[in-house]
Design a protein around this motif. Structure first.
Motif, short mmCIF file in Angstrom:
data_model
loop_
_atom_site.label_atom_id
_atom_site.label_comp_id
_atom_site.label_asym_id
_atom_site.label_seq_id
_atom_site.Cartn_x
_atom_site.Cartn_y
_atom_site.Cartn_z
N UNK A 276 0.86 -1.19 0.00
CA UNK A 276 0.00 0.00 0.00
C UNK A 276 0.89 1.24 0.00
N UNK A 277 1.88 1.19 -0.88
CA UNK A 277 2.95 2.18 -0.82
C UNK A 277 2.72 3.45 -1.63
N UNK A 278 1.69 3.50 -2.47
CA UNK A 278 1.48 4.71 -3.25
C UNK A 278 -0.02 5.00 -3.35
N UNK A 279 -0.35 6.12 -3.95
CA UNK A 279 -1.75 6.56 -3.99
C UNK A 279 -2.63 5.60 -4.80
N UNK A 280 -2.09 4.99 -5.84
CA UNK A 280 -2.87 4.03 -6.63
C UNK A 280 -3.26 2.83 -5.76
N UNK A 281 -2.30 2.32 -5.00
CA UNK A 281 -2.59 1.19 -4.12
C UNK A 281 -3.55 1.60 -3.00
N UNK A 282 -3.39 2.80 -2.50
CA UNK A 282 -4.30 3.29 -1.45
C UNK A 282 -5.73 3.35 -1.99
N UNK A 283 -5.89 3.89 -3.20
CA UNK A 283 -7.23 3.98 -3.78
C UNK A 283 -7.79 2.60 -4.08
N UNK A 284 -6.95 1.67 -4.51
CA UNK A 284 -7.41 0.30 -4.75
C UNK A 284 -7.93 -0.30 -3.44
N UNK A 285 -7.21 -0.09 -2.37
CA UNK A 285 -7.64 -0.58 -1.05
C UNK A 285 -8.97 0.05 -0.65
N UNK A 286 -9.08 1.37 -0.80
CA UNK A 286 -10.33 2.06 -0.44
C UNK A 286 -11.48 1.63 -1.34
N UNK A 287 -11.23 1.49 -2.65
CA UNK A 287 -12.28 1.03 -3.56
C UNK A 287 -12.75 -0.36 -3.18
N UNK A 288 -11.82 -1.23 -2.82
CA UNK A 288 -12.20 -2.58 -2.40
C UNK A 288 -13.10 -2.54 -1.18
N UNK A 289 -12.68 -1.79 -0.15
CA UNK A 289 -13.47 -1.69 1.07
C UNK A 289 -14.85 -1.11 0.78
N UNK A 290 -14.90 -0.04 -0.01
CA UNK A 290 -16.18 0.60 -0.33
C UNK A 290 -17.10 -0.39 -1.05
N UNK A 291 -16.54 -1.16 -1.95
CA UNK A 291 -17.34 -2.16 -2.67
C UNK A 291 -17.82 -3.23 -1.70
N UNK A 292 -16.94 -3.74 -0.90
CA UNK A 292 -17.25 -4.81 0.05
C UNK A 292 -18.34 -4.39 1.03
N UNK A 293 -18.34 -3.12 1.41
CA UNK A 293 -19.33 -2.60 2.36
C UNK A 293 -20.61 -2.10 1.69
N UNK A 294 -20.70 -2.22 0.38
CA UNK A 294 -21.92 -1.86 -0.33
C UNK A 294 -22.05 -0.41 -0.75
N UNK A 295 -20.97 0.36 -0.67
CA UNK A 295 -21.05 1.76 -1.10
C UNK A 295 -20.98 1.90 -2.62
N UNK A 296 -20.50 0.88 -3.29
CA UNK A 296 -20.47 0.86 -4.75
C UNK A 296 -21.67 0.04 -5.19
N UNK A 297 -22.62 0.69 -5.83
CA UNK A 297 -23.88 0.04 -6.17
C UNK A 297 -23.81 -0.97 -7.29
#
Length: 127
Positions: free
Chosen positions: A9-30
């Motif tokens: 999770x060393x750069x902004x792309x990886x950070x956003x990938x992590x956040x996108x995954x979490x948001x999807x997993x928690x149902x924020x991505x419809x």
């Protein structure tokens, strides 16, 4: 876990990938995602982050074996998506972060990130 965070999770792309995954997993991505590539391709503006913030704040506990990833993901969310915070969620996050730091069981990396979150919350809600 700390090595994973530091290396993967060393750069902004990886950070956003992590956040996108979490948001999807928690149902924020419809929309259903059919491939893992959504983590780097998804426009982060399609989710707000409020559910992610609430969920992670609730997991910010010194007894959580995944405390490091929770603290890091909260740090990334606050740094990359401060709009996810309202006064109530910011207060809850600050209280949880202070409590976790007071318990003095977090790794040095998590301590630094939680201190940065507390500082950012202070700056965001200054005015």
């Amino acid at each position: 876990m700390q090595h994973f965070i530091r290396v993967h999770l060393a750069d902004e792309i990886c950070e956003m990938a992590n956040l996108n995954y979490w948001a999807y997993w928690l149902g924020e991505v419809g929309e259903p995602q059919l491939a893992d590539t959504f983590m780097i391709e998804l426009n982060p503006d399609v989710w707000r982050g409020t559910e992610l913030l609430r969920h992670l704040t609730g997991k910010l506990d010194s007894t959580n074996p995944y405390l490091d990833v929770v603290a890091h993901t909260l740090w990334a969310l606050v740094m990359l998506r401060p709009s996810a915070l309202d006064t109530q969620s910011a207060d809850a996050l600050r209280d949880a972060a202070v409590r976790t730091l007071d318990e003095a069981t977090a790794s040095p990396q998590s301590q630094r990130e939680l201190e940065a979150v507390i500082y950012a919350l202070r700056m965001i809600h200054r005015g």
